[in-house]
Motif scaffolding. Structure first.
Motif, short mmCIF file in Angstrom:
data_model
loop_
_atom_site.label_atom_id
_atom_site.label_comp_id
_atom_site.label_asym_id
_atom_site.label_seq_id
_atom_site.Cartn_x
_atom_site.Cartn_y
_atom_site.Cartn_z
N GLY A 24 0.83 -1.20 0.00
CA GLY A 24 0.00 0.00 0.00
C GLY A 24 0.86 1.24 0.00
N GLY A 26 2.31 2.32 2.31
CA GLY A 26 3.50 1.96 3.08
C GLY A 26 4.67 1.62 2.17
N TYR A 102 -4.28 7.65 7.21
CA TYR A 102 -4.06 6.98 5.92
C TYR A 102 -5.04 7.54 4.88
N SER A 320 -8.58 -3.20 4.42
CA SER A 320 -8.27 -4.23 5.41
C SER A 320 -8.26 -3.64 6.83
N1 PHE Z 1 0.44 -2.30 5.09
C1 PHE Z 1 -0.23 -1.13 4.66
C2 PHE Z 1 0.69 -0.34 3.75
O1 PHE Z 1 1.80 -0.70 3.55
C3 PHE Z 1 -0.72 -0.30 5.78
C4 PHE Z 1 -1.44 -1.06 6.84
C5 PHE Z 1 -0.98 -1.05 8.14
C6 PHE Z 1 -2.58 -1.81 6.52
C7 PHE Z 1 -1.61 -1.77 9.11
C8 PHE Z 1 -3.23 -2.53 7.50
C9 PHE Z 1 -2.73 -2.52 8.79
O2 PHE Z 1 0.31 0.65 3.23
#
Ligand code: PHE
Length: 446
Positions: A24, A26, A102, A320
């Protein structure tokens, strides 16, 4: 077990959905800017080590907890040990915090996508993009409208449920995302002077390693893999009985890692090729990339493609986060999915308002020396996610019946026993002290 619970329709659907959660903003927004501000290669190396050892093991921890009880986050922990149900509550709270900031960034991606489609972004002179980004994020109303649109898309997908919403969406999205990032990567690494960026990005300079870099890399592992929030517990809880969980964990961790590395290979060669700064911070992909693309042939096309990539990746993760809370409310209060998705989305929006305004009128408003947006980010990635992950490891390593765990993981297949033994040792003895030390450092105690 809750009656008539939905399930993922296929193994691939489950792997895509979990990868979709992991991959994502992230990977494409946060990872490159952290690598950019934390010295490039050294950060990437530490990240790689932590990701493929501790990160992948923790992913399996969450899948096992979820698959064991086929229930929402609070129940999944509570079924194993009553006291641990509080992790579930903490995760619902944190998912609410993460989703709010986010969604603000998700809103930015939609705004930039619009601006790139209409051709506005590409026509702005390079050095003015910083001003455009800053004045947009600092304004009050406009970013909120886009945050709202982003949340509305989340509500739309989550309201449709697991198989018809989350699974279907990710099955279409993940291959597309891979393709887009590959096209962009090829473009970037074939630019003149790209090699300097590749070297800076991948060659570790060991003198740069510091505790700050380790804490940042560590937080990023949790954030990027979506562990410590029960996301993977919840996705695991929608699995049928005999899925191969070790394989799924390894694949998801690998895909997630690969996409982060690829995102860096899109960004840094281009940044170096055009002699820009890699240490721009959160604005990196928003400010630097449009400048780079505006100087390239077919820049319009690449820019649009890039922002489509960002929006889609953001959505597959945010749904999610939302699902963590939604599953809990549906199963605990018997509320209809559509109704609770709308209500919850709206409440998240209310929290997103101050997070967004912290780039503008609330800029001077600091808590623990941080703006609200940064505080939310720090609290989730460096405090809450590692803390819950630690609690999960302790639960699985010390408070659960080993034979039971083995049965859930191996599905009774003896070939997997060796793997199980090693993994269990890591979870029981290695992960808890490592997380504790880094966590205490992150919150400033040691
Ligand atoms: N992993 C997601 C990202 O990289 C962010 C995320 C964090 C989603 C925690 C769910 C739980 O963008």
């Amino acid at each position: 077990m809750v009656k008539n619970r939905e399930q993922f329709r296929s193994t691939l659907g489950f792997i895509f959905a979990s990868s979709g959660s992991a991959i994502g903003l992230g990977n494409i927004w946060r990872f490159p800017y952290l690598a950019g501000t934390n010295g490039g290669g050294a950060f990437v190396l530490i990240y790689a080590i932590l990701m493929l050892t501790i990160g992948a093991s923790l992913l399996l921890v969450e899948f096992v907890i979820g698959k064991n009880s086929h229930a929402n986050t609070v129940k999944s922990y509570g079924n194993i040990n009553k006291r641990f149900r509080y992790i579930g509550y903490l995760n619902i709270f944190t998912s609410f915090i993460i989703l709010s900031f986010y969604s603000v960034v998700g809103g930015w991606t939609i705004y930039f996508l619009f601006k790139s489609i209409t051709g506005v972004l590409i026509s702005i002179p390079g050095d003015e993009i910083t001003t455009v980004f800053q004045s947009f994020t600092a304004s009050s109303l406009s970013p909120l409208i886009y945050t709202f649109i982003f949340l509305a898309l989340n509500i739309y997908i989550v309201a449709k449920g697991i198989a018809l919403g989350i699974e279907k969406y990710n099955e279409f999205l993940m291959p597309l995302l891979f393709l887009i990032i590959l096209i962009l990567l090829v473009r970037s690494i074939t630019l003149p002077g790209a090699i300097d960026g590749i070297i800076w990005y991948l060659k570790p300079d060991f003198s740069k390693i510091s505790s700050g870099i380790i804490v940042a890399a560590f937080g990023q592992v949790f954030f990027s893999l979506s562990v410590g929030l029960s996301t993977m517990v919840v996705y695991g809880s929608y699995l049928s009985r005999n899925e191969n969980l070790p394989r799924a964990s390894a694949l998801v961790a690998l895909f997630d890692f690969l996409i982060s590395v690829m995102a860096g290979l899109v960004i840094f060669p281009a940044v170096f090729s055009f002699a820009m700064k890699p240490s721009e911070g959160p604005g990196l992909v928003f400010i630097t990339l449009p400048q780079v693309f505006s100087m390239l042939p077919f820049g319009y096309f690449f820019l649009v493609l890039f922002f489509i990539l960002l929006v889609l990746a953001a959505l597959s993760s945010s749904i999610s986060m939302m699902e963590v809370a939604i599953t809990y409310f549906i199963e605990t209060y018997n509320i209809r999915r559509v109704k609770i998705s709308i209500i919850y989305g709206f409440i998240v929006f209310l929290l997103a308002i101050p997070a967004s305004l912290s780039f503008g009128i609330l800029n001077g408003w600091k808590i623990f020396g941080m703006q609200l947006f940064d505080l939310f980010d720090y609290f989730s990635a460096n405090v809450s996610l590692p803390f819950s992950a630690l609690a999960c490891a302790i639960l699985v390593g010390w408070f659960w019946n080993k034979e039971k765990i083995k049965a859930v993981i191996t599905n009774g297949n003896k070939n997997n026993n060796h793997f199980f033994t090693y993994w269990f040792l890591i979870v029981k003895y290695l992960i808890p002290p490592i997380i504790t030390v880094i966590w205490l450092n992150a919150i400033g105690i040691i």
